[in-house]
Each structure stands twice: as structure tokens, then as C-alpha cells.
Motif scaffolding. Structure first.
Motif, PDB file in Angstrom:
ATOM      1  N   CYS A 182     -13.194  24.669  23.576  1.00 46.28           N
ATOM      2  CA  CYS A 182     -12.801  23.292  23.247  1.00 46.28           C
ATOM      3  C   CYS A 182     -14.059  22.426  23.111  1.00 46.28           C
ATOM      4  CB  CYS A 182     -11.888  22.755  24.336  1.00 46.28           C
ATOM      5  SG  CYS A 182     -11.506  21.003  24.139  1.00 46.28           S
ATOM      6  N   CYS A 184     -14.147  19.094  23.387  1.00 42.28           N
ATOM      7  CA  CYS A 184     -14.006  17.767  23.986  1.00 42.28           C
ATOM      8  C   CYS A 184     -15.142  17.503  24.976  1.00 42.28           C
ATOM      9  CB  CYS A 184     -12.638  17.592  24.652  1.00 42.28           C
ATOM     10  SG  CYS A 184     -12.549  18.143  26.366  1.00 42.28           S
ATOM     11  N   CYS A 187     -14.933  19.719  28.243  1.00 39.10           N
ATOM     12  CA  CYS A 187     -15.059  21.176  28.192  1.00 39.10           C
ATOM     13  C   CYS A 187     -16.409  21.664  27.695  1.00 39.10           C
ATOM     14  CB  CYS A 187     -13.979  21.764  27.289  1.00 39.10           C
ATOM     15  SG  CYS A 187     -12.320  21.534  27.929  1.00 39.10           S
ATOM     16  N   HIS A 219      -9.360  15.555  27.686  1.00 40.60           N
ATOM     17  CA  HIS A 219      -9.131  16.873  27.075  1.00 40.60           C
ATOM     18  C   HIS A 219      -7.804  16.889  26.301  1.00 40.60           C
ATOM     19  CE1 HIS A 219      -8.639  21.154  26.461  1.00 40.60           C
ATOM     20  NE2 HIS A 219      -7.411  20.995  26.920  1.00 40.60           N
TER      21      HIS A 219
HETATM   22 ZN    ZN Z   1     -11.344  20.172  26.355  1.00 41.41          ZN
END
Ligand code: ZN
Length: 276
Positions: A182, A184, A187, A219
Motif C-alpha cells: 500500500c 498510503c 504503510c 489507510h
Molecule cells: Zn495503507
């Protein structure tokens, strides 16, 4: 307000509750709620509604809450200072009673807010009852306004492989990111290559500190924005049913595990999930 219901007393004036921080009494009125949201400046703001537990058997109280939510919408519209730049959404109430839902939808649609939310769901009711309410309300909504089904997820991370409950003790020593790969802010690894926010960290702060909820929200919003982007592309390219089938195949290793409510809800809009 939903999470404070046990501490709250609802009157026509507003909701009185004890501050979860210091126990001092507080009053949230429709006007005050709008004033707070006007100060924040968000693009979408929500009316204050009288929300009670979906599965409440008290029909008289359910009716009162639905009618009060309509009156409170009028107060919110009156109090709203920036209708030209902040979009006020009404919230349809009425519990699981489809007649109450129909009445409420008619009243709220008549107020012509820029967007419409369906509230009071995800409160422990059966999924097929949830679907019936959503189907009844959406059938009465204008075609060209945004719709939003209000939901709740506490301590849960959404990922392409399913929902993770990060309050589960198995994550207490899991130093992986919330979702592998991920992008974001939580993460992804730090600039110097170190760990980003780990599952273990969320496990330890969530439910104790609001920071845990903030991180999960970052997230989850990232996940949902990306999902919506993929959905829009699939719709534009006229392959949305196929997209849904692939999405479910990733979530479940076997078609027999698909939730019956999801299969039947999608069948209701012309998508056969079980087809190859
Ligand atoms: Zn994330």
C-alpha cells in the motif's frame, strides 16, 4: 453521538451527554453541530440526526427519532452559513421500518439538500434487512444526487484481502505494514527505509488513543479512493460486472464462501457474482 448513546439524553433541543474526557455535561444542538462543521470547512457536512439503535423494538421512539431528524434538518439548513461552498447532507432515519423510511425519504428529498445519506444502519441488524432498507430508500431518491450509506468500522483496516481487525492479539507482534504494497502515508516505508506504521503499533494504540483511529482512517481512505478510481475506470470501460467478480475472487478463495446477502444484493442490480 452513536458511540456516546449510553451517556446521552436526547431532547428536542439537542443531545446532552457527559464529556468522555472529563465527565462535564455538554449539549450538542443542530445549530452547534453545523457551526463546528462550518469552522472546519469540510466540503461535505452532515446534519445532526436523532439516531437510535437500529434493532430497537420501540416503534414509537423510532418514529419520534425519524420525525425529529426531519425537524433538526430544517434547523441545520437555517444555521448553515456557507451553503455555496459546503454541501449539507440530510440523513434518512426510520430504523428497519420501511414505511417510516419511505416517509422520511419523502420529507428529506423535499428539502433538496445537495446530497443524501441513509443513516441508522450497521447497528447489528441482519444484512438482508439492511439491504431492504437501502433498496427502499434509494428507489425514492433523485437520480443525480450523491448518496451515502453511513457506516461504522472501529479498529478495522480495509484491504484487498478483506477486513483486518487490528485489535486482535495476533497483531501485537506483527511488524508488517497494515497492507503490504500500500502506498498510503501509514504503510509505506519511511524515507530512510525504516518501517512505516506497523500492525503492532496500531494494535497497541487503537481503542486507547484516537491516534490509532486517525492512522487507520488514513489507510482506509487511501484504500477506498483507490478502489473508487478502479471502479470508475471499470464503469467507463463497460466491464464493471467482471470487475466485481474479480474483486470477490480475490477476497474469498471459494465461491461457496461468498456471503449470500452480497450475492443477492448484486443480483438485485443485475450482476451475477457466481458466473465464471
Ligand atoms: Zn495503507
Amino acid at each position: 453521538m452513536v458511540s456516546l448513546l449510553k451517556l446521552a439524553q436526547v431532547t428536542e433541543e439537542g443531545v446532552r451527554f457527559l464529556s468522555p474526557h472529563d465527565g462535564s455535561p455538554m449539549l450538542l444542538t443542530p445549530e452547534h453541530s453545523i457551526s463546528l462543521q462550518n469552522s472546519i470547512g469540510s466540503d461535505i457536512i452532515m446534519q445532526l440526526d436523532d439516531v437510535i439503535v437500529t434493532t430497537s423494538p420501540d416503534l414509537a421512539r423510532m418514529k419520534e427519532a425519524m420525525e425529529r431528524s426531519v425537524r433538526w434538518l430544517d434547523r441545520c439548513i437555517q444555521a448553515h452559513k456557507y451553503p455555496e461552498r459546503q454541501n449539507l447532507f440530510c440523513i434518512i432515519q426510520g430504523g428497519l421500518d420501511l414505511d417510516l423510511r419511505r416517509q422520511c425519504t419523502a420529507e428529506m428529498v423535499a428539502r433538496d439538500t445537495p446530497g443524501i445519506a441513509i443513516g441508522g444502519l450497521s447497528g447489528g441488524e441482519a444484512k438482508d434487512e439492511y439491504c431492504k432498507v437501502v433498496d427502499t430508500c434509494t428507489g425514492l431518491l433523485p437520480e443525480k444526487k450523491p448518496r451515502y450509506v453511513m457506516g461504522v468500522r472501529f479498529g478495522n483496516a480495509i484491504t484487498a484481502r478483506g477486513v483486518l481487525n487490528l485489535r486482535n492479539a495476533v497483531y501485537s507482534t506483527d511488524f508488517g505494514p497494515i497492507e503490504e504494497g500500500c502506498k498510503c502515508t501509514c504503510c509505506r516505508p519511511t524515507d530512510d527505509g525504516g518501517l512505516g506504521i506497523t500492525r503492532a503499533y496500531i494494535y497497541h494504540v487503537t481503542a486507547k488513543e484516537t491516534a490509532g483511529a486517525h492512522l487507520l482512517t488514513m489507510h482506509n481512505v487511501h484504500y477506498q479512493l483507490n478502489l473508487m478510481k478502479l471502479i470508475r475506470e471499470a464503469i467507463l470501460e463497460d466491464r464493471y460486472p467482471k470487475f466485481l467478480r474479480t474483486f470477490f475472487a480475490k477476497l474469498y478463495d471459494d465461491k461457496s464462501k461468498y456471503p449470500a446477502w452480497a450475492v443477492s444484493a448484486l443480483k438485485g442490480v443485475g450482476v451475477d457474482l457466481l458466473r465464471d
